[in-house]
Enzyme design. Sequence first.
Site, short mmCIF file in Angstrom:
data_model
loop_
_atom_site.label_atom_id
_atom_site.label_comp_id
_atom_site.label_asym_id
_atom_site.label_seq_id
_atom_site.Cartn_x
_atom_site.Cartn_y
_atom_site.Cartn_z
N ASN A 31 71.58 47.50 47.10
CA ASN A 31 72.47 47.07 48.20
C ASN A 31 71.66 46.68 49.44
N PHE A 79 66.08 54.42 41.03
CA PHE A 79 65.35 54.61 42.29
C PHE A 79 66.30 54.68 43.48
N GLY A 81 68.37 55.29 46.44
CA GLY A 81 68.65 56.52 47.17
C GLY A 81 68.04 56.41 48.55
N LEU A 82 68.37 57.36 49.38
CA LEU A 82 67.81 57.39 50.73
C LEU A 82 66.66 58.39 50.74
N SER A 123 60.95 64.19 43.29
CA SER A 123 59.88 64.29 44.28
C SER A 123 59.23 65.67 44.21
N TYR A 148 67.34 65.93 52.44
CA TYR A 148 66.74 65.01 51.47
C TYR A 148 66.20 65.79 50.27
N LYS A 152 67.52 66.00 46.16
CA LYS A 152 66.72 65.77 44.94
C LYS A 152 66.81 66.99 44.02
N ASN A 178 52.56 61.87 46.73
CA ASN A 178 52.69 61.03 47.93
C ASN A 178 52.32 59.57 47.64
N ARG A 230 47.20 66.59 50.69
CA ARG A 230 48.24 65.98 49.86
C ARG A 230 47.60 65.23 48.69
N ARG A 291 53.84 70.19 62.13
CA ARG A 291 55.21 69.66 62.10
C ARG A 291 56.08 70.65 61.34
N GLY A 293 58.45 72.39 58.87
CA GLY A 293 58.78 72.12 57.46
C GLY A 293 57.57 71.69 56.64
P1 NAD Z 1 62.99 52.59 49.22
O1 NAD Z 1 63.95 52.95 50.30
O2 NAD Z 1 61.92 51.62 49.52
O3 NAD Z 1 63.81 52.04 47.96
C1 NAD Z 1 65.10 52.47 47.63
C2 NAD Z 1 65.92 51.23 47.31
O4 NAD Z 1 67.24 51.65 46.95
C3 NAD Z 1 66.06 50.30 48.50
O5 NAD Z 1 65.82 48.96 48.09
C4 NAD Z 1 67.50 50.48 48.95
O6 NAD Z 1 68.04 49.31 49.53
C5 NAD Z 1 68.19 50.87 47.66
N1 NAD Z 1 69.37 51.72 47.81
C6 NAD Z 1 69.49 52.87 48.53
N2 NAD Z 1 70.72 53.39 48.37
C7 NAD Z 1 71.37 52.57 47.52
C8 NAD Z 1 72.67 52.58 46.94
N3 NAD Z 1 73.55 53.53 47.22
N4 NAD Z 1 73.01 51.59 46.09
C9 NAD Z 1 72.14 50.59 45.79
N5 NAD Z 1 70.90 50.52 46.30
C10 NAD Z 1 70.52 51.51 47.15
O7 NAD Z 1 62.41 53.95 48.66
P2 NAD Z 1 61.20 54.20 47.65
O8 NAD Z 1 60.07 54.74 48.40
O9 NAD Z 1 61.00 53.02 46.79
O10 NAD Z 1 61.80 55.40 46.81
C11 NAD Z 1 62.49 55.18 45.58
C12 NAD Z 1 63.01 56.51 45.07
O11 NAD Z 1 61.92 57.41 44.92
C13 NAD Z 1 64.00 57.18 46.03
O12 NAD Z 1 65.01 57.80 45.26
C14 NAD Z 1 63.15 58.21 46.73
O13 NAD Z 1 63.90 59.30 47.17
C15 NAD Z 1 62.17 58.62 45.64
N6 NAD Z 1 60.90 59.14 46.16
C16 NAD Z 1 60.19 58.42 47.07
C17 NAD Z 1 59.00 58.93 47.57
C18 NAD Z 1 58.21 58.17 48.62
O14 NAD Z 1 57.39 58.77 49.28
N7 NAD Z 1 58.37 56.87 48.76
C19 NAD Z 1 58.53 60.16 47.13
C20 NAD Z 1 59.26 60.85 46.19
C21 NAD Z 1 60.45 60.33 45.70
C1 UD1 Z 2 57.21 63.97 52.95
C2 UD1 Z 2 58.31 64.77 52.31
C3 UD1 Z 2 58.56 64.34 50.89
C4 UD1 Z 2 58.67 62.85 50.79
C5 UD1 Z 2 57.45 62.21 51.42
C6 UD1 Z 2 57.50 60.71 51.37
C7 UD1 Z 2 58.62 67.14 52.92
C8 UD1 Z 2 58.10 68.54 52.83
N1 UD1 Z 2 57.94 66.18 52.30
O1 UD1 Z 2 56.00 64.38 52.32
O2 UD1 Z 2 59.75 64.90 50.44
O3 UD1 Z 2 58.78 62.48 49.42
O4 UD1 Z 2 57.38 62.61 52.77
O5 UD1 Z 2 58.61 60.22 52.02
O6 UD1 Z 2 59.62 66.92 53.51
N2 UD1 Z 2 51.01 63.71 58.95
C9 UD1 Z 2 50.35 63.66 60.15
N3 UD1 Z 2 50.79 62.77 61.11
C10 UD1 Z 2 51.84 61.93 60.89
C11 UD1 Z 2 52.50 61.98 59.64
C12 UD1 Z 2 52.07 62.89 58.70
O7 UD1 Z 2 49.40 64.40 60.39
O8 UD1 Z 2 52.19 61.16 61.79
C13 UD1 Z 2 50.52 64.66 57.93
C14 UD1 Z 2 51.57 65.66 57.49
O9 UD1 Z 2 51.55 66.79 58.31
C15 UD1 Z 2 51.12 65.94 56.05
C16 UD1 Z 2 50.51 64.61 55.59
O10 UD1 Z 2 50.19 63.90 56.78
O11 UD1 Z 2 50.10 66.92 56.04
C17 UD1 Z 2 51.46 63.77 54.76
O12 UD1 Z 2 52.69 63.62 55.48
P1 UD1 Z 2 53.83 62.61 55.01
O13 UD1 Z 2 53.26 61.28 54.73
O14 UD1 Z 2 54.94 62.68 56.01
O15 UD1 Z 2 54.31 63.18 53.61
P2 UD1 Z 2 54.75 64.67 53.22
O16 UD1 Z 2 55.16 65.44 54.40
O17 UD1 Z 2 53.71 65.23 52.35
#
Ligand code: NAD
Ligand code: UD1
Length: 334
Positions: A31, A79, A81-82, A123, A148, A152, A178, A230, A291, A293
């Site tokens: 979407n 994939f 999701g928010l 995740s 969030y 999950k 990550n 990480r 930070r 959490g």
């Molecule tokens: P992203 O936001 O780039 O991609 C998600 C996509 O889903 C987007 O294109 C968005 O428009 C779409 N979307 C969201 N809600 C929707 C809905 N209700 N219906 C249809 N489309 C929808 O995120 P990403 O980084 O590619 O992550 C993909 C998945 O992996 C997510 O579920 C996220 O939670 C999970 N994940 C991401 C990370 C990360 O760090 N990027 C880490 C762990 C898990």
């Molecule tokens: C977070 C989320 C995880 C999510 C991921 C990607 C938690 C516990 N983890 O992971 O669910 O999948 O983001 O969206 O909620 N850092 C800095 N300065 C910054 C930003 C980050 O020092 O400005 C440090 C953080 O403290 C951490 C590392 O960099 O040690 C990675 O941080 P980040 O990229 O935000 O990912 P996570 O917190 O590991």
Amino acid sequence: MILVTGGAGYIGSHTVVELLNENYDVVILDNFVNSSPSVIDKIELITNKKIKFYEGNVLDRKVLNEIFNDNEVSDVIHFAGLKSVSESLIKPYDYYNNNVTGTLTLVNEMVLNNVNNLIFSSSATVYGKPQEIPLTESCHIGETTNPYGTSKFVAEKMLTDISSANLKFNVTLLRYFNPVGAHPSGMIGESPKGIPNNLVPYLTKVARGQLECLSVFGSDYPTKDGTGIRDFIHVMDLAMGHVAALRNRKPERNLNIYNLGTGKGYTVLELINAFERITGVKVNYRLSDRRDGDIAECWSDPSLARNELGWEASRSLDDMLRDVWNWENTKSNY
Ligand code: NAD
Ligand code: UD1
């Protein structure tokens, strides 16, 4: 045909490229709440293939039915999701609705349409505060610290229960560590809206002079240099992990869970230093408070995915940072 929900997003788009390269037929549902239709054009440019896509919401049963009626879908990679931890604290309803109800709606329509194979984006956040490191798939999950993460965790639980009640329904839960990096073409990558929360998107904005200073959250953790550790994984490796999960699904179990990580941890300072070395750009940063959490360290034991899926990450931290910088510097050209 593989239905990829969220296929225009960061991880989804790279996975679609890999699926097309491996000659899978793909249909995307997105979407565009966190992406844009132009990503589809770029995937087509990279792969030289046309993609079928539906603009719609996973919560919309009508569009799901339309997709399942019009296409011979065998598997779904979910994939959509928010994903912002900070936004989830402000908008918990949206997070549970998209990530939990969205998944439930999708699964219900899959079962009604006799589509029985689901790969779900989970995740490492489901491990909460790790009790042991490296994390294996059998480590305790739960005690997540934000909506969030809880969404999950709940989705995982829900899918686990559904798979044990319906033995025809195959679920693969992939727990990403990550994700970092971009496609080497520089045409697709991560584009967070607004000020990024995550380390690498924030760092690249500082390096480009769009943000002033990177705060390093915590320098008193019990790690080698005091900053958090990480398991950063290249998004292309992650994409290939999905292809491996699709291809090598274990038929003897209908629930499979895999960590997708490298098994190596880097500190925040090590990452900054590597970025400076590779790009030659100095990053303005300062050490600041922890930070809320955050945990000291989080890295995977990826051996189950290696043994069962025949997959392992091959790209280094340097590769991730080089590709992310290339993306940062070329994305405006496309
Ligand atoms: P992203 O936001 O780039 O991609 C998600 C996509 O889903 C987007 O294109 C968005 O428009 C779409 N979307 C969201 N809600 C929707 C809905 N209700 N219906 C249809 N489309 C929808 O995120 P990403 O980084 O590619 O992550 C993909 C998945 O992996 C997510 O579920 C996220 O939670 C999970 N994940 C991401 C990370 C990360 O760090 N990027 C880490 C762990 C898990
Ligand atoms: C977070 C989320 C995880 C999510 C991921 C990607 C938690 C516990 N983890 O992971 O669910 O999948 O983001 O969206 O909620 N850092 C800095 N300065 C910054 C930003 C980050 O020092 O400005 C440090 C953080 O403290 C951490 C590392 O960099 O040690 C990675 O941080 P980040 O990229 O935000 O990912 P996570 O917190 O590991």
